[in-house]
Each structure stands twice: as structure tokens, then as C-alpha cells.
Design a protein around this motif. Structure first.
Motif, PDB file in Angstrom:
ATOM      1  N   LYS A   1       0.678  -1.286  -0.121  1.00 47.47           N
ATOM      2  CA  LYS A   1      -0.013   0.089  -0.116  1.00 47.47           C
ATOM      3  C   LYS A   1       1.030   1.118   0.375  1.00 47.47           C
ATOM      4  N   ASN A   2       0.716   1.845  -0.850  1.00 49.46           N
ATOM      5  CA  ASN A   2       0.994   3.314  -0.759  1.00 49.46           C
ATOM      6  C   ASN A   2       2.140   3.116  -1.197  1.00 49.46           C
ATOM      7  N   MET A   3       3.264   2.690  -2.342  1.00 46.86           N
ATOM      8  CA  MET A   3       4.301   2.344  -2.845  1.00 46.86           C
ATOM      9  C   MET A   3       4.253   2.344  -4.434  1.00 46.86           C
ATOM     10  N   THR A   4       4.392   3.787  -4.970  1.00 42.49           N
ATOM     11  CA  THR A   4       5.172   3.975  -6.151  1.00 42.49           C
ATOM     12  C   THR A   4       6.043   3.430  -6.595  1.00 42.49           C
ATOM     13  N   HIS A   5       4.941   3.058  -8.156  1.00 41.82           N
ATOM     14  CA  HIS A   5       5.954   2.679  -9.439  1.00 41.82           C
ATOM     15  C   HIS A   5       5.341   3.032 -10.574  1.00 41.82           C
ATOM     16  N   THR A   6       5.863   2.376 -11.947  1.00 43.93           N
ATOM     17  CA  THR A   6       5.345   2.821 -12.688  1.00 43.93           C
ATOM     18  C   THR A   6       5.540   1.838 -13.793  1.00 43.93           C
ATOM     19  N   ILE A   7       4.458   1.270 -14.832  1.00 39.59           N
ATOM     20  CA  ILE A   7       4.169   0.795 -15.652  1.00 39.59           C
ATOM     21  C   ILE A   7       4.212   1.133 -17.398  1.00 39.59           C
ATOM     22  N   GLU A   8       5.429   0.393 -17.816  1.00 36.64           N
ATOM     23  CA  GLU A   8       5.658   1.515 -18.993  1.00 36.64           C
ATOM     24  C   GLU A   8       6.359  -0.172 -19.955  1.00 36.64           C
ATOM     25  N   PRO A   9       5.272  -0.411 -20.643  1.00 37.54           N
ATOM     26  CA  PRO A   9       5.442  -1.560 -21.613  1.00 37.54           C
ATOM     27  C   PRO A   9       6.182  -0.460 -22.583  1.00 37.54           C
ATOM     28  N   GLY A  10       6.575  -1.354 -23.289  1.00 34.21           N
ATOM     29  CA  GLY A  10       7.262  -0.998 -25.451  1.00 34.21           C
ATOM     30  C   GLY A  10       7.800  -1.880 -26.267  1.00 34.21           C
ATOM     31  N   LEU A  11       7.008  -1.415 -27.040  1.00 36.04           N
ATOM     32  CA  LEU A  11       7.673  -2.459 -27.990  1.00 36.04           C
ATOM     33  C   LEU A  11       8.534  -1.345 -28.994  1.00 36.04           C
ATOM     34  N   TYR A  12      10.375  -1.293 -29.575  1.00 34.05           N
ATOM     35  CA  TYR A  12      10.797  -1.070 -30.128  1.00 34.05           C
ATOM     36  C   TYR A  12      11.326  -2.457 -31.768  1.00 34.05           C
ATOM     37  N   CYS A  13      11.454  -1.513 -32.843  1.00 34.81           N
ATOM     38  CA  CYS A  13      12.711  -2.221 -33.742  1.00 34.81           C
ATOM     39  C   CYS A  13      13.231  -0.945 -34.854  1.00 34.81           C
ATOM     40  N   GLU A  14      14.525  -2.220 -34.777  1.00 37.34           N
ATOM     41  CA  GLU A  14      15.345  -1.196 -35.421  1.00 37.34           C
ATOM     42  C   GLU A  14      16.002  -1.364 -37.068  1.00 37.34           C
ATOM     43  N   ASN A  15      14.520  -2.694 -37.329  1.00 33.09           N
ATOM     44  CA  ASN A  15      15.250  -2.360 -39.084  1.00 33.09           C
ATOM     45  C   ASN A  15      14.178  -2.013 -39.719  1.00 33.09           C
ATOM     46  N   GLU A  16      14.602  -1.549 -41.010  1.00 41.90           N
ATOM     47  CA  GLU A  16      13.510  -1.208 -41.924  1.00 41.90           C
ATOM     48  C   GLU A  16      12.763  -2.453 -42.533  1.00 41.90           C
ATOM     49  N   PRO A  17      11.051  -2.182 -42.862  1.00 37.51           N
ATOM     50  CA  PRO A  17      10.533  -1.022 -43.876  1.00 37.51           C
ATOM     51  C   PRO A  17       9.788  -0.721 -41.873  1.00 37.51           C
ATOM     52  N   TYR A  18      10.073  -1.049 -40.744  1.00 33.49           N
ATOM     53  CA  TYR A  18       8.891  -0.723 -39.381  1.00 33.49           C
ATOM     54  C   TYR A  18      10.038  -0.782 -38.705  1.00 33.49           C
ATOM     55  N   LYS A  19      11.056   0.537 -39.012  1.00 33.16           N
ATOM     56  CA  LYS A  19      11.832   1.154 -37.530  1.00 33.16           C
ATOM     57  C   LYS A  19      11.611   2.619 -36.847  1.00 33.16           C
ATOM     58  N   PHE A  20      10.525   1.935 -35.759  1.00 38.37           N
ATOM     59  CA  PHE A  20       9.734   2.904 -35.243  1.00 38.37           C
ATOM     60  C   PHE A  20      10.009   2.561 -33.749  1.00 38.37           C
ATOM     61  N   GLY A  21       9.123   2.449 -32.481  1.00 39.89           N
ATOM     62  CA  GLY A  21       8.661   2.232 -31.136  1.00 39.89           C
ATOM     63  C   GLY A  21       7.769   2.849 -30.794  1.00 39.89           C
ATOM     64  N   ILE A  22       7.520   2.181 -30.328  1.00 39.93           N
ATOM     65  CA  ILE A  22       6.704   2.303 -28.779  1.00 39.93           C
ATOM     66  C   ILE A  22       6.918   2.076 -27.556  1.00 39.93           C
ATOM     67  N   ARG A  23       6.189   3.080 -26.465  1.00 40.85           N
ATOM     68  CA  ARG A  23       6.556   3.293 -25.109  1.00 40.85           C
ATOM     69  C   ARG A  23       5.378   4.088 -24.271  1.00 40.85           C
TER      70      ARG A  23
END
Length: 544
Positions: A466-488
Motif C-alpha cells: 500500500k502507497n508504494m509508487t511505481h511505473t508501468i511502461e510496456p514498449g515495443l521497438y524495431c530497429e529494422n526497415e521498413p518498420y523502424k520505430f518504437g512505442i512506449r
């Protein structure tokens, strides 16, 4: 640079087969700071990395998955070998593999825990004294005053609470975050933190001593102040046992203690992770102002702005909405740069175009000096009507799905939360989209506060109280063309009195990037609840 390389060359001249760990942090900056020898020699500006140098001056830089692409970009053309570690792989093991039996010279300001991990990995280590003429930390403005935070549990009460768990008389606190927590003092004298240059010696039977050179007007009762130059002499004069935390003390400070004792648990960190009512209320207010900053930033997004200009616009709005400082280096990445997890180079020649993504991971400090942290992905105009645009919506929706399921789950440990997200996101690796970082981290005075650890790596089943604070931050990242982008997508949350997760942030998700057909009815309902809450906040804000 040649002078720094010359220092290492001289250090290794009697053992030319050995290497040296390049100084990258000091006793006040656990993160790797701008102007450190590592930063100067490699150009790498991330907050986590290690590097070694041999007698000939060849440098090897070790980075975890968050910094693979950044390391490539910042070391390009410098004849530096970049070792890209896998998720969960340790620096000590990676360095040991590279050394292959060679000796390693280690500087005195290295963290003791890391020093011991190097030895456990089978590396023969030889400590050397830190050099002050190079890499002196310039990121400190001693003109910024140190101030006290009111309405919190007193320093006396916190020390009394600690004493219940400990039997020794002395406790040496060298973590700036923990010193700020115990004393209820804050300052913005150092970049991206609300702490101040100091060391604290707790005396459970007498007057504690805060070693700090700056004048403190509201020093807590029962604490004496002494200049930092007296620290070493005082510690060496104590014959009794002194408690310390291995995760924060430097090798140099550890060697000053005659009778060091490590407590079984870091009780200071544990106490600090459970927020008081006043801290929870402050964070609600702080995150509301951060949400308003994002709202204002979103209205100013337009094609033709550079990556650097967008970063400047965000930080201008952050200060305009009440922040005292950023809580970490702003991460702002356009288009393909978003595949670099901690990208913060802000290219002045990278121009925003219609349909481009903007990944913004940001936060600020407000009057109580607690960190805020949020990540959103924006799109300039409308998503592109092509394969790339459709893939961006698909991946954005997958990451959103992971967040919603974690947020509304009954999981009560960081490991269990992490597993929920990985079950949803890991299958995307077949397409080249990876989830190479933890699901989250604790937040407090530092933006990364432990415990808790929101990760299943190493089977970390730390309970979320209780009252412990933290983040939740899932993400996906691709470094290869043609889909070279990331989402978090990231929100900071706490465990309420009812045992439910409650988000400090309420800023909307991007409907233009969401494919609702990929969400279940329950997930759509969760999303509607979130978006409606933000709409209500905006409407109330307009009326007020």
C-alpha cells in the motif's frame, strides 16, 4: 582527451596486458554524468554503461539493450568497440568475457557492489586512486539553496523507526536520495535530481552529522553540520561498527571504515518506498500539472518543427506549468529515432513531417522534490495511409493492450505484472519488435527508486505494498526497415488503501493510433473509462 588517455596509459605502463575501467560516475552521481572520462572518451551520453581501455588506448564500451542504437550513433567513427549486452546480462560477466583473464584496474569511486561483482566474475582487480583533474563533475550549482519539506514524518521519527531494526550505533548514509529522505531536505543544485551534495552519519546514541558545505537554514534537530572535508577523518576515527549499504557506497568510502557491517535489508530504501499521505497528495498534484504540460505540448505539435525545437517546447511548457526542473533527461524522438529506447540527442536537422510519430518520455520535479515520469506517443496530423501507418497503429494498440491488462490486473508483485505484459508483447518478436527492458520501476526522490522492481528477470517477486509508487511502461521497438520505430506507454501508479492500482496520470491515449478492433470488449471498456476521465478533467479545467 589525449591527457585522459595519457593518464590511463601511465596507469597501465607496468602491466601493459591489463585494462582499466574508465571512470564514469562519482560519489555524488551514481548515473554516468556529462564530462566524465567515459563520456569524453566515447561520446556516449546515456546514464548506464561501462567501458574499459587498454594500454594502446583501445576502448570497449558495454551497453544494455536500452542503449544499443544510441551507442552506435554516438561512437560512430571513433574506433570504439561496442559490446551490446542482452536483456538481463550483467556488466561484470560481459567485462570478464572480454578481458579473458587479463587484470582490471578499478577506480576508487566505483560502486562497491559492482566492484565485488567484478571479483565474483573471476576478474583480478587492482584499485587505483581517482584522478581529480579530469572528469570532475561540473553538473553542480552550489548557489541553489537547500530547503526543508514540511508536513512529513520528522527526521527524529525516521531515525527512531530505523533503530527498531538495527543493533549498531552508527549508520553511514552516502546515497543522496536516502540522505534527502531522512533529513527531509531538498535542493535543485544538481541536474535532474532534487538532492544535494552531502553524506550523513547517523548516530543512534547521539548527534548525527550531516557533512555538507552549503549553508542549511532549517537543519533538523539532533543533527549537526560539518564540512565534507572532515568526513574521511571522522569515519576513520570510529572504532565501533558502522552500518552501510553496499549498493550505494563507493570503494573509496568503504575503505575508510574500520569495522563495516552490512544490514540484511536496506531499511532506509524500504521506508522511503512507502509514501506518506502528504507525498501521495503532492504526487497527484504534480502529475496533474505534468498532464497539463502534455496537453499544452500536444497543441503545439506541427510539421516543420525539428526534434530539438520540440524538446525545447516541451520543457518550456513544463516550467510554465510549475515544475522546478526536469526529473531526468527528456527523451524525445521523431519517427525512426523512436526505436532507440532512451534517445535524447535532439537532432536539429530531424524535421517533423505529417504522419510522423513522436515518442516523449518525460518528467519534472515540483515543490516537494518527488520525481514524476510519463511516456506518450503522438502522431503529427493523421497516421500515414500505408503499410507503415497500419503497423504503427497495430503496435501502438498492442502496447496499450499490455498496459491496460497490467493496470487492471490483481497481480501484487512486480514479477507477476511483468509476466502479464510479456505474454502479450513477446510474440511480436517474430516481426522484429522487441520488449528489451523491465516493465517499470519505483519512483520517489529519484526517478528510479528501488524497491520495487517491476520485472520478472531474476525472478524478482518483490511485493507491492500500500502507497508504494511505481511505473508501468510496456514498449515495443524495431530497429529494422521498413518498420523502424518504437512505442512506449507509461503511467506512474500507486497501490491504494483498497489494494487497487490507481494512476497519478490521467492524460489520454492517442485514439488516432488505436485500432479498437484489436482490443477485446473488456479492454475497450477500460480504455473508454480512461479517456472519459481525461475528458472530465479537461472540461473541469476549462470551467475553472
Amino acid at each position: 582527451m589525449e591527457d585522459i588517455k595519457g593518464f590511463y596509459k601511465k596507469l597501465l605502463e607496468n602491466n601493459k596486458n591489463a585494462c582499466a575501467l574508465i571512470k564514469s560516475a562519482d560519489e555524488y552521481f551514481a548515473a554516468h554524468y556529462t564530462g566524465s572520462p567515459l563520456n569524453i572518451l566515447t561520446g556516449f551520453s546515456g546514464t548506464t554503461a561501462e567501458a574499459i581501455i587498454d594500454y594502446e588506448g583501445k576502448i570497449t564500451l558495454f551497453v544494455d539493450p536500452r542503449y544499443h542504437r544510441q551507442a552506435d550513433l554516438e561512437t560512430k567513427g571513433k574506433n570504439i568497440e561496442v559490446v551490446k549486452m542482452n536483456f538481463g546480462e550483467s556488466f561484470s560477466a560481459s567485462i570478464a568475457k572480454k578481458l579473458n583473464g587479463r587484470e582490471l584496474f578499478v577506480n576508487g569511486s566505483v560502486n562497491l557492489l559492482f566492484f565485488e561483482k567484478l571479483k565474483s566474475a573471476g576478474i583480478k582487480t587492482t584499485p587505483y586512486s581517482d584522478f581529480r583533474e579530469f572528469g570532475e563533475n561540473k553538473n553542480i550549482n552550489l548557489q541553489s539553496r537547500i530547503f526543508a519539506i514540511e508536513n512529513l514524518k520528522s527526521t527524529k521519527d525516521k531515525i527512531s523507526q530505523l533503530k527498531k531494526h538495527l543493533n549498531e550505533r552508527y549508520y553511514l548514509v552516502v546515497s543522496l536520495d536516502e540522505t534527502a529522505y531522512i533529513t527531509n531536505l531538498r535542493s535543485f543544485q544538481m541536474r535532474e535530481t532534487s538532492t544535494f551534495k552531502s553524506k550523513l552519519l547517523i548516530d543512534f546514541s547521539g548527534k548525527s552529522i550531516l557533512f555538507c558545505d552549503e549553508k542549511i537554514e532549517n537543519l533538523p534537530p539532533d543533527i549537526l553540520q560539518a564540512p565534507i572535508c572532515e568526513f574521511g577523518k571522522k569515519i576513520k576515527s570510529i572504532d565501533e561498527k558502522i552500518l552501510f549499504n553496499k549498493s550505494s557506497i563507493t570503494l573509496e568510502d568503504f575503505n575508510l571504515i574500520k569495522n563495516p557491517v552490512e544490514p540484511r535489508v536496506n531499511y532506509i530504501a524500504k521506508l522511503a518506498s512507502i509514501k506518506e499521505k502528504a507525498e501521495i497528495e503532492h504526487l497527484k498534484s504534480a502529475f496533474f500539472r505534468l498532464d497539463c504540460t502534455l496537453k499544452a505540448f500536444k497543441t503545439r505539435i506541427k510539421a516543420g518543427l525539428s526534434e530539438y525545437e520540440l524538446k525545447e517546447i516541451f520543457e518550456e511548457e513544463l516550467l510554465k506549468h510549475g515544475a522546478k526542473a526536469t526529473s531526468f533527461k527528456t527523451i524525445l524522438a521523431l519517427a525512426d529515432n523512436s526505436c532507440s529506447i532512451h534517445y535524447s540527442n535532439y537532432d536539429k536537422n530531424k524535421i517533423l513531417k505529417e504522419g510522423d510519430l513522436i515518442l516523449l518520455d518525460c518528467g519534472g520535479y515540483y515543490e516537494m522534490g518527488l520525481a514524476t515520469d510519463i511516456t506518450r506517443v503522438f502522431v503529427c496530423g493523421e497516421p500515414q495511409n500505408n503499410a507503415l501507418g497500419r503497423k504503427q497503429k497495430e503496435i501502438y494498440t498492442a502496447v496499450l493492450k499490455a498496459f491496460l491488462n497490467c493496470y487492471h490486473s490483481n497481480a501484487h508483485t512486480g514479477a507477476d505484472l511483468d509476466k502479464i505484459a510479456r505474454k502479450i508483447l513477446t510474440p511480436r518478436a517474430r516481426e522484429g519488435f522487441l520488449f528489451p527492458h523491465s516493465l517499470g520501476h519505483g519512483i520517489g526522490i529519484p526517478v528510479h527508486q528501488s524497491p520495487p522492481v517491476i520485472s520478472s528477470c531474476g525472478n524478482k517477486k518483490f511485493p507491492l505494498y500500500k502507497n508504494m509508487t511505481h511505473t508501468i511502461e510496456p514498449g515495443l521497438y524495431c530497429e529494422n526497415e521498413p518498420y523502424k520505430f518504437g512505442i512506449r506507454l507509461e503511467n506512474s501508479v500507486f497501490v491504494s488503501a483498497k489494494g487497487e492500482r490507481e494512476s497519478f496520470s490521467h492524460f489520454e491515449f492517442e485514439e488516432k493510433l488505436t485500432d479498437r478492433e484489436l482490443l477485446t470488449k473488456k479492454e475497450q471498456k477500460w480504455l473508454d473509462m480512461w479517456q472519459s476521465r481525461w475528458a472530465e478533467i479537461c472540461e473541469r479545467d476549462i470551467k475553472e
